[in-house]
Motif scaffolding. Structure first.
Motif, PDB file in Angstrom:
ATOM      1  N   ASN A  71      13.567  11.487  43.537  1.00  0.00           N
ATOM      2  CA  ASN A  71      13.404  12.768  44.292  1.00  0.00           C
ATOM      3  C   ASN A  71      13.734  14.002  43.277  1.00  0.00           C
ATOM      4  O   ASN A  71      14.651  14.829  43.966  1.00  0.00           O
ATOM      5  CB  ASN A  71      13.972  12.770  45.600  1.00  0.00           C
ATOM      6  CG  ASN A  71      13.170  11.673  46.447  1.00  0.00           C
ATOM      7  OD1 ASN A  71      12.086  11.397  46.453  1.00  0.00           O
ATOM      8  ND2 ASN A  71      14.007  11.078  47.090  1.00  0.00           N
ATOM      9  N   ASN A  72      13.503  13.848  42.112  1.00  0.00           N
ATOM     10  CA  ASN A  72      13.888  14.987  41.103  1.00  0.00           C
ATOM     11  C   ASN A  72      15.618  15.092  41.110  1.00  0.00           C
ATOM     12  O   ASN A  72      15.965  16.096  40.345  1.00  0.00           O
ATOM     13  CB  ASN A  72      13.427  16.493  41.602  1.00  0.00           C
ATOM     14  CG  ASN A  72      11.842  16.541  41.634  1.00  0.00           C
ATOM     15  OD1 ASN A  72      11.099  15.902  40.743  1.00  0.00           O
ATOM     16  ND2 ASN A  72      11.145  17.103  42.535  1.00  0.00           N
ATOM     17  N   LYS A  73      16.325  14.144  41.332  1.00  0.00           N
ATOM     18  CA  LYS A  73      17.488  14.199  41.088  1.00  0.00           C
ATOM     19  C   LYS A  73      18.175  13.908  39.689  1.00  0.00           C
ATOM     20  O   LYS A  73      19.090  14.097  39.153  1.00  0.00           O
ATOM     21  CB  LYS A  73      18.186  13.342  41.996  1.00  0.00           C
ATOM     22  CG  LYS A  73      18.410  13.839  43.773  1.00  0.00           C
ATOM     23  CD  LYS A  73      19.138  15.155  43.489  1.00  0.00           C
ATOM     24  CE  LYS A  73      19.558  15.453  44.910  1.00  0.00           C
ATOM     25  NZ  LYS A  73      20.496  16.798  45.007  1.00  0.00           N
ATOM     26  N   ILE A  74      17.053  12.929  39.018  1.00  0.00           N
ATOM     27  CA  ILE A  74      17.548  12.436  37.725  1.00  0.00           C
ATOM     28  C   ILE A  74      16.384  12.632  36.735  1.00  0.00           C
ATOM     29  O   ILE A  74      15.261  12.590  37.272  1.00  0.00           O
ATOM     30  CB  ILE A  74      17.714  10.880  37.879  1.00  0.00           C
ATOM     31  CG1 ILE A  74      19.044  10.439  38.708  1.00  0.00           C
ATOM     32  CG2 ILE A  74      17.849  10.229  36.390  1.00  0.00           C
ATOM     33  CD1 ILE A  74      19.169   9.068  38.950  1.00  0.00           C
ATOM     34  N   GLU A  75      16.781  13.060  35.433  1.00  0.00           N
ATOM     35  CA  GLU A  75      15.517  13.462  34.661  1.00  0.00           C
ATOM     36  C   GLU A  75      15.898  12.703  33.420  1.00  0.00           C
ATOM     37  O   GLU A  75      17.044  12.735  33.049  1.00  0.00           O
ATOM     38  CB  GLU A  75      15.509  14.958  34.261  1.00  0.00           C
ATOM     39  CG  GLU A  75      15.035  15.932  35.603  1.00  0.00           C
ATOM     40  CD  GLU A  75      15.307  17.314  35.184  1.00  0.00           C
ATOM     41  OE1 GLU A  75      14.830  18.161  35.847  1.00  0.00           O
ATOM     42  OE2 GLU A  75      16.264  17.698  34.403  1.00  0.00           O
ATOM     43  N   SER A  76      14.883  12.226  32.628  1.00  0.00           N
ATOM     44  CA  SER A  76      14.906  11.806  31.175  1.00  0.00           C
ATOM     45  C   SER A  76      14.257  12.758  30.470  1.00  0.00           C
ATOM     46  O   SER A  76      13.219  13.247  30.649  1.00  0.00           O
ATOM     47  CB  SER A  76      14.336  10.310  31.227  1.00  0.00           C
ATOM     48  OG  SER A  76      13.049  10.378  31.684  1.00  0.00           O
ATOM     49  N   VAL A  77      14.807  12.893  29.184  1.00  0.00           N
ATOM     50  CA  VAL A  77      14.272  14.101  28.368  1.00  0.00           C
ATOM     51  C   VAL A  77      14.228  13.540  27.056  1.00  0.00           C
ATOM     52  O   VAL A  77      15.254  12.952  26.516  1.00  0.00           O
ATOM     53  CB  VAL A  77      15.302  15.333  28.528  1.00  0.00           C
ATOM     54  CG1 VAL A  77      14.739  16.350  27.444  1.00  0.00           C
ATOM     55  CG2 VAL A  77      15.545  15.641  29.675  1.00  0.00           C
ATOM     56  N   ILE A  78      12.997  13.787  26.406  1.00  0.00           N
ATOM     57  CA  ILE A  78      12.899  13.575  24.840  1.00  0.00           C
ATOM     58  C   ILE A  78      12.492  14.685  24.157  1.00  0.00           C
ATOM     59  O   ILE A  78      11.540  15.293  24.612  1.00  0.00           O
ATOM     60  CB  ILE A  78      12.008  12.410  24.776  1.00  0.00           C
ATOM     61  CG1 ILE A  78      12.352  11.060  25.256  1.00  0.00           C
ATOM     62  CG2 ILE A  78      11.737  12.121  23.103  1.00  0.00           C
ATOM     63  CD1 ILE A  78      11.539   9.827  25.187  1.00  0.00           C
TER      64      ILE A  78
END
Length: 394
Positions: free
Chosen positions: A334-341
């Motif tokens: 629910n948009n609480k955790i993000e993974s980024v590359i």
């Protein structure tokens, strides 16, 4: 959306990611004709360089003041106060931007003062730590601060910017600007040669050499979830000063070497280094595929090229600084955790080219409070780093 919000927060209009204008600019000191609002952001970061015992702690606070007079005038200014500690402590303070904006109509505003460069997207819209999805700026970008990089960061002058709807679901945004332009960063070597290291954009109020710069950015959103932008900047870079050679270089020479140096110095008196022409070209994009609502992509490419010098100049060859990056963000829980590359690269004339992979995970306490952890894999001589950061926007 009122244009005043566009002037104060270019990320709102210039990005394909909409925001609630009432939330972003709620008047603090309100009257019938005036609205004043204090905003900003703060962060604290910890850098651990792999393979060494070196670590770095940094903290920053950047207050932003907004003042609106009726529907025709808007003032905005951002200061920055930072602290770094590794083997020693450093403190700094700077004015990021300060502009007076005259709202001409719902689609156009005229700004005067120190402004962040409209070239590309990262410098003007994404560099605040609570907006940037990684703890650091893309490699080759200076992050909105004075420094040598491929992208211009700030200037002092005037700009005309706004946006128009071009269809039911499409629109354009634009910025046209003119300013005092950059300085040449020049260093004197041990043998008396002058070498151009790069361009610096100090956003100087006065321009003793009379050199100016002008450019534009045009963004097109054919669909609400897709934006493509093109930017140009060009003019003349001013020779503002010369850095002395490194005093720690070895100076052991025999008599023959001294004689050769004297001959070189005699020849050097007939050579100079003048102001030089330059141009910047940039492309950027943002894409949030509707089929994958939690996935967002953005990228940017910038090229700064210095023109040739005259035959009697030092370091008269044309030079080009390039940098680019592409980033993907995937939201979960629910948009609480993000993974980024993010992948970025740079190619500078006076140093070997390099690249970097950034892998990060974020936890969002709310829309303006974010904790980040990222690992940087450097493809040049730089060591890999583990970075932690907490950022808060207010």
């Amino acid at each position: 959306m009122s244009l005043c919000y566009f002037v104060a927060l270019p990320a709102v209009i210039n990005s394909a990611e909409p925001a609630d204008s009432d939330e972003l600019l709620s008047p603090g000191l309100n009257s019938e004709d005036n609205a004043t609002h204090l905003a900003g952001y703060a962060d604290v970061s910890y850098f651990l360089t792999q393979g060494t015992s070196d670590d770095l702690i940094s903290a920053k606070i950047a207050p932003i003041l907004h003042y609106q007079r009726k529907e025709w005038l808007f003032f905005e200014a951002e200061g920055e106060f930072d602290y770094e500690r590794d083997d020693s402590s450093e403190r700094g303070a700077a004015l990021e931007y300060a502009t007076i904006n005259f709202i001409l109509n719902d689609n156009m505003a005229l700004g005067v003062g120190r402004y962040l460069s409209p070239v590309g997207q990262f410098i003007q819209n994404l560099h605040p730590s609570w907006i940037n999805k990684l703890p650091t700026a893309p490699i080759g970008f200076s992050g909105g601060h004075d420094g040598i990089g491929a992208a211009p960061n700030a200037d002092f002058g005037v700009q005309l910017r706004g946006g128009y709807e071009t269809g039911k679901n499409s629109r354009i945004n634009y910025a046209v600007f003119a300013g005092n332009g950059p300085d040449l960063v020049v260093e004197e070597t041990e043998n008396g040669e002058l070498v151009i290291e790069g361009l610096q954009f100090p956003a100087k109020i006065s321009d003793s050499g009379g050199e100016k710069t002008a450019g534009f950015r045009l963004g097109f959103l054919p669909l609400p979830y897709l934006e493509v932008g093109v930017s140009f900047d060009g003019g003349n870079a001013e020779l503002a000063g010369i850095k002395p050679p490194d005093e720690h270089e070895d100076e052991t020479e025999d008599d023959h070497g001294e004689e050769e140096e004297d001959d070189h110095d005699a020849d050097s008196t007939t050579r100079v280094l003048r102001d030089r022409s330059y141009r910047v070209i940039a492309f950027d994009f943002y894409y949030a595929p509707p089929q994958l609502k939690d996935l967002k992509f953005r990228g940017e490419f910038v090229s700064t090229k210095l023109g040739d010098g005259e035959l009697d100049e030092f370091d008269r060859e044309s030079k080009e600084w390039q940098a680019g990056d592409i980033q993907g963000v995937y939201a979960m829980a629910n948009n609480k955790i993000e993974s980024v590359i993010r992948y970025g690269y740079y190619d500078f004339p006076e140093s070997p080219s390099g690249d970097r992979w950034d892998f990060g995970m974020n936890y969002l306490f709310n829309s303006h409070s974010i904790a980040k952890v990222a690992y940087e894999f450097n493809g040049d001589d730089s060591l890999d780093r583990l970075v932690f950061q907490y950022a808060y926007g207010f």
